[in-house]
Design a protein around this motif. Structure first.
Motif, mmCIF file in Angstrom:
data_model
loop_
_atom_site.group_PDB
_atom_site.id
_atom_site.type_symbol
_atom_site.label_atom_id
_atom_site.label_comp_id
_atom_site.label_asym_id
_atom_site.label_seq_id
_atom_site.Cartn_x
_atom_site.Cartn_y
_atom_site.Cartn_z
ATOM 1 N N UNK A 111 0.830 -1.085 0.131
ATOM 2 C CA UNK A 111 -0.117 -0.025 0.165
ATOM 3 C C UNK A 111 1.018 1.433 0.110
ATOM 4 N N UNK A 139 1.968 2.281 -3.400
ATOM 5 C CA UNK A 139 1.077 2.961 -4.154
ATOM 6 C C UNK A 139 1.021 4.256 -3.807
ATOM 7 N N UNK A 195 -9.822 2.987 5.424
ATOM 8 C CA UNK A 195 -9.652 2.020 4.211
ATOM 9 C C UNK A 195 -10.942 1.162 3.833
ATOM 10 N N UNK A 196 -11.071 0.913 2.607
ATOM 11 C CA UNK A 196 -10.264 1.362 1.631
ATOM 12 C C UNK A 196 -10.892 2.768 1.132
ATOM 13 N N UNK A 234 -8.475 6.861 -4.427
ATOM 14 C CA UNK A 234 -7.139 7.679 -4.503
ATOM 15 C C UNK A 234 -7.382 9.241 -4.423
ATOM 16 N N UNK A 283 -9.988 -5.763 4.507
ATOM 17 C CA UNK A 283 -9.922 -4.495 4.043
ATOM 18 C C UNK A 283 -8.321 -3.940 3.779
ATOM 19 N N UNK A 284 -7.502 -4.470 4.454
ATOM 20 C CA UNK A 284 -6.008 -3.974 4.207
ATOM 21 C C UNK A 284 -5.582 -4.477 2.656
ATOM 22 N N UNK A 333 -7.500 -5.346 0.388
ATOM 23 C CA UNK A 333 -8.494 -4.813 -0.531
ATOM 24 C C UNK A 333 -7.972 -3.307 -0.670
ATOM 25 N N UNK A 334 -7.581 -2.692 0.060
ATOM 26 C CA UNK A 334 -6.985 -1.185 0.020
ATOM 27 C C UNK A 334 -5.893 -1.170 -1.164
ATOM 28 N N UNK A 335 -4.637 -2.098 -0.940
ATOM 29 C CA UNK A 335 -3.754 -2.291 -1.616
ATOM 30 C C UNK A 335 -4.287 -2.307 -3.110
ATOM 31 N N UNK A 356 -7.184 -1.682 -4.364
ATOM 32 C CA UNK A 356 -7.730 -0.823 -5.091
ATOM 33 C C UNK A 356 -7.207 0.596 -5.372
ATOM 34 N N UNK A 357 -6.049 0.709 -4.614
ATOM 35 C CA UNK A 357 -5.407 2.175 -4.783
ATOM 36 C C UNK A 357 -4.323 1.691 -6.066
ATOM 37 N N UNK A 387 -15.527 -4.326 -2.042
ATOM 38 C CA UNK A 387 -15.623 -3.300 -0.979
ATOM 39 C C UNK A 387 -16.635 -2.952 -0.240
#
Lengths: 221, 464
Positions: A12, A15, A101-102, A105, B256-257, B259-261, B263-264, B294
């Motif tokens: 993360x 990114x 999160x999420x 951006x 979530x964690x 998923x955040x990666x 998604x970003x 999500x």
């Protein structure tokens, strides 16, 4: 401008670093709370993104330590938790913003940009929405770079709506922003100004929508 | 013991069976011996009277002038007079020859003992009789004279029957009393259990299941092992429910964690879209799927949170402000989907009982559904109704068929025509769980216009 990212998830972090490097910011990244506390004192950061779930210590403790050291760097908290109590306690303990999160951006970018502007004590006076440009310093409004002919009140209504683009602004709020207590106001005065503004914004990509029962919303088509 | 299907073993039936069968056997034995005793007592008493008559006659036997004489004193036969009008017969015989009296009374020819009276049962013209006979020596005669007195048995039979009837009635009374007492005793004995039942039923009506053990003070000793076992089961269920809740919540947080990666990075990929058209298409598909995922995860966390017992729901809030704020939040999204969202209120302020965050989340889920499943150009109305504490969210979309209105609250239930949408199937479950936390009542209706769905939520009035 320098940004500190405290995030233990390397993927993360990569990114997020890329997002802000693309923006032209100098970005530092540390993966744990202790490193964050060390480095934050050394460099003059314009903003900091702080993950709450750090491996060595709770992000809220990092936040507390930073504030106790009288460092005023704006901090945006990033967390997978979303309990309302977390949100409140994070803001109570001196965080400037909160994103769970999420996230999108675009939203992260916008919020960090806002934080940086605030840290510089100089919010960007020029608001660009589609083809509409609003210079809040001079009060001038441009549509496709041509000056719009607006009265003082029309400008006030437009500005109030424009800074909250995409959000509904209630009539009460608009009335409070546009008319002072001493102004004799007809009950439908606001509707009149909105109608005039709509006429002037016709054929543009800016639309003022009536949300019945709630207020008005300015959107970029 | 096995019971045919559909029939519940009855405690009363079992107890009656185990108690009444032996009791009946005892009563039968008692009846038989009683009858025998009655017979003996009646016979002894009647025979004594009969023998009195016999002796009164035989006392008078004498020889006068070569003739055997005797009297029939009225008192002798008077003894035998009774309400049943038994007939009395007699005869006197000597050496097997009838001297006088009824010849139908058979003459005794065998030798008789001289002392004592003999009794026997016989018949007289077909009617049962009791015969008493005595052999008596009379002076001047070398053989004893035999005197017989007989009576019909109407009286003694009637007496025996009366006594037997009394005995039978007594036994029947005993039987009925015991059966009634068994019923009463079982009802009385089981009464503490019905108190427990009421306690359990009361818990069923509460928004949160109360897993606290049942109070053992109410429990009769015999039911104690059962209730204790039930209590320990309650404990297990509580642990299981709690584990499931925590699992849902933990798992969702853990999801979530990563998923955040994803998604970003996907958003970054879309931003720098310098690939082939296929690759851009693939990235688009991934980003859509990530969006659905999500939504699902956020909804799962929301549901887990809504179902966790807490006292957060205690309090008051302004329903008008809460509904307006939520509607404002969704106005922009409705416009993007080419739908119109409006807000109507009959009050300026309306304090109700509950938690504004919970209520906001309920309304948000309803609006999310209305926008997600509505039609382009459709209308959505959030309304604070004139009826106090009632909030309505109305749309003119496809609606929910009446037969599915119960089922749409089930998790992951989705209407057939919504199978392709990217909803999670959890929205109404969350609405219901949150509503239950605030004791709000949720009702699905068809709007007055006849098309779409109207969700009516009745909040409880604000607490003082």
């Amino acid at each position: 401008m320098r940004l500190l990212i405290v995030e233990d998830d390397a993927a993360l972090a990569r990114a997020v670093i890329k997002v802000f490097r693309d923006q032209g910011l100098a970005v530092d990244h540390v993966p744990c709370g202790r490193d964050a506390l060390e480095i934050v004192e050394l460099e003059p950061y314009s903003a900091m993104i702080l993950d709450l779930g750090l491996p060595d210590m709770d992000g809220l403790l990092v936040l507390k330590a930073i504030r106790q050291a009288h460092l005023s760097v704006p901090i945006l908290i990033l967390t997978a938790r979303d309990a309302t109590t977390d949100r409140v306690s994070g803001l109570d303990q001196g965080a400037d913003d909160y994103l769970s999160k999420p996230f999108e951006v675009v939203e992260l970018e916008a919020r960090v940009r806002a934080l940086i502007r605030r840290s510089q004590g100089n919010p960007d006076p020029v608001l660009q929405l589609g083809t509409l440009k609003l210079d809040r310093a001079t009060g001038a409004a441009y549509l496709r770079d041509r000056l719009l002919d607006l009265t003082r009140r029309e400008r006030a209504v437009l500005e109030t709506l424009a800074v909250r683009v995409g959000n509904v602004v209630s009539k009460a709020r608009l009335n409070a922003d546009v008319f002072s207590y001493s102004d004799p106001v007809a009950p439908n005065a606001l509707e009149v100004y909105i109608a005039r503004l709509r006429r002037k914004l016709e054929q543009s990509d800016i639309e003022i929508v009536t949300v019945r029962g709630l207020g008005y919303l300015l959107r970029v088509a | 013991m096995r019971f045919p299907p559909g029939r519940k073993p009855s405690l009363k039936k079992r107890l009656l069976l185990t108690l009444l069968l032996p009791l009946c056997a005892i009563l039968l034995a008692l009846g038989a011996s009683g009858a025998w005793l009655v017979h003996r007592v009646v016979e002894a008493a009647s025979d004594r009277v009969l023998s009195g008559s016999l002796q009164a006659v035989s006392e008078t036997l004498a020889m006068e002038g070569g003739y055997l004489t005797f009297d029939l004193p009225p008192s002798a036969l008077g003894m035998l007079e009774n309400s049943d009008r038994d007939n009395v017969y007699y005869n006197v015989s000597y050496r097997g020859r009838l001297i006088t009296g009824y010849p139908e009374l058979s003459v005794i020819t065998k030798a008789m003992r001289l002392e004592g009276i003999e009794f026997r049962d016989s018949t007289f013209r077909g009617i049962p009789i009791r015969v008493a006979s005595e052999a008596r020596l009379v002076p001047q005669l070398d053989s004893p004279v035999i005197v017989q007195v007989a009576e019909t048995t109407k009286n003694r039979t009637a007496l025996a029957n009366r006594m037997l009837a009394a005995l039978g009635a007594g036994e029947l009374f005993l039987l009925i009393t015991v059966a009634t007492l068994v019923f009463l005793a079982i009802d009385w004995g089981l009464q503490p259990l019905s108190v427990l039942r009421k306690e359990v039923e009361a818990r069923n009506r509460q928004p949160d299941i109360n897993f606290a053990p049942l109070p053992l003070s109410l429990v009769p000793q015999e039911a104690l092992p059962f209730v204790s076992a039930f209590n320990s089961l309650l404990g297990h269920v509580e642990t299981a429910v709690e584990t499931l809740r925590r699992f849902t919540s933990d798992a969702s947080h853990q999801l979530r964690a990563p998923l955040t990666v994803v998604r970003t990075h996907v958003e970054l990929l879309q931003r720098h879209s310098d690939g082939t058209p296929e690759m851009r298409g693939a990235v688009y598909d991934i980003s859509q799927a990530v969006g659905v995922l999500q939504h699902l995860i956020v909804q799962l966390i929301s549901l887990a949170k809504a179902e966790r017992p807490s006292d957060e729901a205690a309090g008051n809030f302004d329903l008008v402000e809460c509904a307006a704020a939520t509607a404002r939040h969704y106005a922009s999204r409705a416009l993007t989907e080419k739908m119109e969202l409006s807000f109507e209120t009959a009050f300026e302020k309306l304090p109700v009982s509950g938690n504004p965050i919970f209520a906001g989340e309920m309304i948000a889920n309803l609006l999310d559904n209305a926008i997600r499943y509505g039609r382009i150009g459709g209308h959505i109305i959030v309304r604070i109704a004139p009826e106090r504490g009632v909030l309505e969210v109305e749309d003119d979309g496809p609606g929910v068929p009446v037969k599915d209105r119960e089922r749409v609250f089930e998790r992951f239930f989705r209407l057939p025509h919504n199978q392709d949408s990217e909803g999670s199937g959890l929205g109404l479950s969350i609405v219901q769980a949150l509503g239950r936390r605030m004791a709000a009542v949720i009702d699905l209706q068809t709007p007055a216009a006849g098309q779409g769905l109207k969700v009516v939520i009745r909040f409880r009035p604000a607490r003082a």
